[in-house]
Design a protein around this motif. Structure first.
Motif, short mmCIF file in Angstrom:
data_model
loop_
_atom_site.label_atom_id
_atom_site.label_comp_id
_atom_site.label_asym_id
_atom_site.label_seq_id
_atom_site.Cartn_x
_atom_site.Cartn_y
_atom_site.Cartn_z
N PHE A 322 0.83 -1.20 0.00
CA PHE A 322 0.00 0.00 0.00
C PHE A 322 0.87 1.25 0.00
O PHE A 322 2.06 1.21 0.36
CB PHE A 322 -0.92 0.03 1.24
CG PHE A 322 -1.72 -1.22 1.44
CD1 PHE A 322 -2.85 -1.49 0.67
CD2 PHE A 322 -1.36 -2.14 2.42
CE1 PHE A 322 -3.59 -2.63 0.87
CE2 PHE A 322 -2.09 -3.29 2.62
CZ PHE A 322 -3.21 -3.55 1.84
N ARG A 323 0.24 2.36 -0.39
CA ARG A 323 0.79 3.69 -0.19
C ARG A 323 -0.16 4.44 0.75
O ARG A 323 -1.39 4.34 0.61
CB ARG A 323 0.94 4.44 -1.51
CG ARG A 323 2.01 3.84 -2.43
CD ARG A 323 2.15 4.66 -3.70
NE ARG A 323 3.19 4.12 -4.57
CZ ARG A 323 2.97 3.22 -5.52
NH1 ARG A 323 1.73 2.78 -5.73
NH2 ARG A 323 3.95 2.77 -6.26
N ALA A 324 0.39 5.17 1.71
CA ALA A 324 -0.43 5.78 2.75
C ALA A 324 0.10 7.16 3.09
O ALA A 324 1.23 7.52 2.76
CB ALA A 324 -0.47 4.88 3.99
N SER A 325 -0.73 7.94 3.78
CA SER A 325 -0.34 9.26 4.27
C SER A 325 -0.30 9.23 5.79
O SER A 325 -1.12 8.57 6.43
CB SER A 325 -1.34 10.32 3.79
OG SER A 325 -2.66 10.01 4.24
N PRO A 326 0.68 9.93 6.41
CA PRO A 326 0.80 9.89 7.88
C PRO A 326 -0.22 10.81 8.54
O PRO A 326 -0.74 11.76 7.93
CB PRO A 326 2.23 10.38 8.12
CG PRO A 326 2.52 11.27 6.96
CD PRO A 326 1.76 10.70 5.79
N GLY A 327 -0.50 10.52 9.81
CA GLY A 327 -1.43 11.34 10.56
C GLY A 327 -1.50 10.90 12.00
O GLY A 327 -0.61 10.18 12.49
N ALA A 328 -2.56 11.29 12.69
CA ALA A 328 -2.77 10.94 14.10
C ALA A 328 -4.22 10.58 14.30
O ALA A 328 -5.13 11.12 13.64
CB ALA A 328 -2.37 12.09 15.01
N TYR A 329 -4.44 9.63 15.24
CA TYR A 329 -5.81 9.19 15.55
C TYR A 329 -5.90 8.94 17.04
O TYR A 329 -5.20 8.06 17.57
CB TYR A 329 -6.15 7.92 14.77
CG TYR A 329 -7.54 7.38 15.03
CD1 TYR A 329 -8.66 8.01 14.49
CD2 TYR A 329 -7.73 6.26 15.82
CE1 TYR A 329 -9.93 7.53 14.73
CE2 TYR A 329 -9.00 5.76 16.07
CZ TYR A 329 -10.10 6.40 15.51
OH TYR A 329 -11.37 5.92 15.76
N LYS A 330 -6.72 9.77 17.74
CA LYS A 330 -6.92 9.67 19.18
C LYS A 330 -5.59 9.72 19.93
O LYS A 330 -5.32 8.94 20.85
CB LYS A 330 -7.66 8.38 19.54
CG LYS A 330 -9.10 8.35 19.04
CD LYS A 330 -9.82 7.11 19.51
CE LYS A 330 -11.28 7.10 19.03
NZ LYS A 330 -12.02 5.90 19.49
N ARG A 336 -3.22 6.49 6.82
CA ARG A 336 -4.45 6.28 6.07
C ARG A 336 -4.07 5.74 4.69
O ARG A 336 -3.28 6.34 3.97
CB ARG A 336 -5.23 7.60 5.92
CG ARG A 336 -6.56 7.43 5.16
CD ARG A 336 -7.36 8.71 5.18
NE ARG A 336 -6.65 9.79 4.51
CZ ARG A 336 -7.06 11.06 4.52
NH1 ARG A 336 -8.14 11.40 5.21
NH2 ARG A 336 -6.37 11.99 3.89
N ILE A 337 -4.63 4.59 4.34
CA ILE A 337 -4.32 3.95 3.07
C ILE A 337 -4.86 4.81 1.93
O ILE A 337 -6.06 5.13 1.90
CB ILE A 337 -4.90 2.52 3.01
CG1 ILE A 337 -4.37 1.67 4.17
CG2 ILE A 337 -4.57 1.87 1.68
CD1 ILE A 337 -2.89 1.48 4.18
#
Length: 350
Positions: A322-330, A336-337
């Protein structure tokens, strides 16, 4: 001549008559060849093509077809690899099992080719008719027993005696492994119920078929370190006569190319659904010298040429997926794919 036995003079007379007859035939053939060479080319008749003669031994008739023999060879090649793996795990030592031949013999030829004493196992193989034979040569059997009893790698003198009661119990572990792998190898053709009827040390005491009956002998060479020995599986022709169609190469190929059913796909998917696989995200990549690597300290920053807006590479089991973008969750780092990689080779260098 009187009686059924020839005297020495009568034997010599017959031999001399045969020799003179052979000489006369050779002279006639030479005269015919010289006449043909001296005649004009126009008068010579057309040369007759030589007929191809195929010898046939009535004592060893080939009753099993070539397709069935090839199928048996393919079947037992896979069996040999699996049996070697199982035997290696049992002995905790590297064991090689190689299929050496699949031949048609008469039962008497097979029996007289074995050593005496040996480990001669009489097998039942329902629903096949009659019995099968598993012969384990003492040259490899006693080293295996020695290894199972804690012996070292040094060579020992080969015992020329029947197996004791304790050794028979130990050999049962080897034969049970052989039968288990044989059943697994034959399940594509026929579900067999295998078992040992009895064990003999003298192969001539077990007469499962008439002496002139055709049998298929599958021979394996077992190597344990520097020690080698033979293991033979004898299958009488009358045992596989009724399933000859299932042993043809066409049915074998058809089985291997059978399409997957819905049930099989669901079963495999259910088994794989609970599998754990490593998942890694590659943020960026760069190159530094060994001196720079040794000099790294807490808080140092490593710069790369990767753009912060370019996607990250996600690997499943070290394979780009997959290729994904970085981020934050809780409050936790997350990704996120964004895209699915159809061909992992396209992601090389990212």
């Amino acid at each position: 001549m009187s009686g059924d036995v020839l005297s020495q003079a009568e034997v010599e007379s017959l031999l001399s008559a045969m020799a003179s007859s052979a000489a006369a035939e050779a002279g006639t053939a030479a005269a015919t060849a010289s006449e043909s060479a001296g005649s004009p080319s126009g008068s010579a008749g057309p040369a007759k093509p030589r007929e191809k003669i195929t010898p046939y031994d009535f004592k060893r008739p080939e009753r099993v077809g070539k397709e069935q023999m090839r199928a048996l060879q393919t079947l037992h090649e896979g069996f040999g690899r699996n049996f070697a793996a199982g035997l290696s795990a049992m002995l905790r030592s590297m064991v090689e099992v190689k299929l050496t031949s699949v031949d048609q013999l008469t039962y008497s030829e097979f029996v007289f080719s074995l050593e005496n004493p040996t480990c001669f196992n009489l097998l039942k193989a329902e629903p096949l008719e009659g019995h099968l034979i598993l012969d384990i040569n003492p040259s490899i059997l006693y080293p295996i027993i020695d290894r199972l009893l804690g012996g070292g790698r040094e060579g020992t003198l080969l015992a020329r005696r029947p197996l004791t009661e304790i050794e028979l119990r130990i050999v049962a572990r080897i034969t049970n492994l052989f039968l288990e792998e044989l059943k697994r190898a034959w399940q594509n053709v026929l579900e067999l119920k295998l078992g040992v009827v009895r064990v003999e040390s003298n192969p001539q005491l077990a007469q499962i078929v008439p002496p002139n009956e055709v049998v298929v002998v599958v021979s394996f060479e077992v190597a344990l370190g520097e020690v080698r020995g033979m293991v033979n599986l004898c299958i009488p022709y009358n045992a596989i006569e009724r399933i000859g169609g299932k042993l043809s190469s066409n049915s074998w190929i058809a089985y291997s190319r059978r399409s997957a059913t819905t049930e099989s796909v669901q079963q495999i998917s259910q088994n794989l659904r609970g599998s754990l696989v490593p998942l890694t995200v590659r943020l960026a990549g760069t190159r530094i010298t060994t001196g720079e690597l040794i000099g790294l300290r807490v808080g140092d920053i490593i710069t790369t040429e990767k753009d912060i807006h370019s996607p990250l590479l996600v690997l499943v089991g070290n394979i780009p997926k997959f290729r994904a973008s970085p981020g934050a969750y809780k409050g936790h780092k997350a990704i996120r794919i964004e895209d699915v990689i159809a061909n992992p080779a396209d992601a090389i260098g990212e």
